[in-house]
Design a protein around this motif. Structure first.
Motif: not given
Length: 212
Positions: A139, A167, A171-172, A175-176, A203
């Motif tokens: 992150s 994926k 990804y998360q 995407k965020n 999204k």
């Protein structure tokens, strides 16, 4: 003023991600989007540009000649449609190419200077993984890259690949932080000389999800 550089696809001043398997035409689509903005031309049916200006193409994947070849292909395709009263050439689309061999974060001063000189509304990042200064699944790495893109004050289109699991890497996190995320899928029969592509929106911060 529209919140979109390209209606329902590319947000003004915000990061958009497209991702998919290798060979799905993501980079070709990136070039087509760059040309759409640079020439204020509807290159892809359904993707309608609202703004025009110089586009900076940041490339970690290939070389300038390959990008020029893709631009020639796309210009020829537009001409074959007969949508315009004159034939378009690559020179009608002010896309500035920059070959990159270091992480985007470390290139920030050089890129910022170029953007200021060009006054461009859009930066293309091709592609995500080699542009990073760390692990795509971290992150902190994702935050550093997105903060660098934010500092440019432009929209960005980030092209990314998928893992063996299908994926997008990290990804998360991505995407965020992105405003729009699209998955690119292809269908191509054996011996077929073209691809059928679908764009699936996963999204959108500016509107409801578009139909594929």
């Amino acid at each position: 003023v529209s919140p979109w550089l390209i209606d329902n696809f590319l947000a003004e001043g915000k990061p958009t991600i497209i991702y998919g398997d290798g060979g799905t035409g993501k980079s070709m689509m990136g070039v087509a989007v760059a040309m759409s903005i640079a020439g204020m031309v509807k290159v892809i049916d359904g993707l309608n540009p609202n703004t025009t200006g110089n586009v900076l193409y940041l490339d970690w994947e290939t070389d300038e000649q390959e990008i020029k070849t893709r631009m020639d292909f796309i210009a020829n395709g537009i001409n074959e449609k007969g949508a315009y009263s004159y034939n378009l050439e690559r020179g009608d689309f002010p896309v500035e190419y920059m070959r990159c061999t270091a992480p985007l974060v470390s290139l920030q001063p050089k890129i910022s200077k170029k953007i200021e000189e060009m006054g461009c509304p859009l930066v293309i990042v091709d592609s995500l993984i080699p542009s990073l200064d760390g692990d795509a699944n971290d992150s902190i790495t994702a935050t550093r890259l997105m903060n660098t893109l934010r500092s440019f004050g432009t929209a960005s289109l980030i092209i990314s690949h998928v893992s063996k699991e299908g994926k997008m890497f990290g990804y998360q996190f991505w995407k965020n932080m992105a405003r729009n995320v699209w998955r690119v899928e292809k269908q191509q029969d054996l011996g077929q000389a073209y691809l059928d592509l679908s764009m699936v929106q996963e999204k959108s911060n500016n509107s409801g999800l578009s139909k594929p």
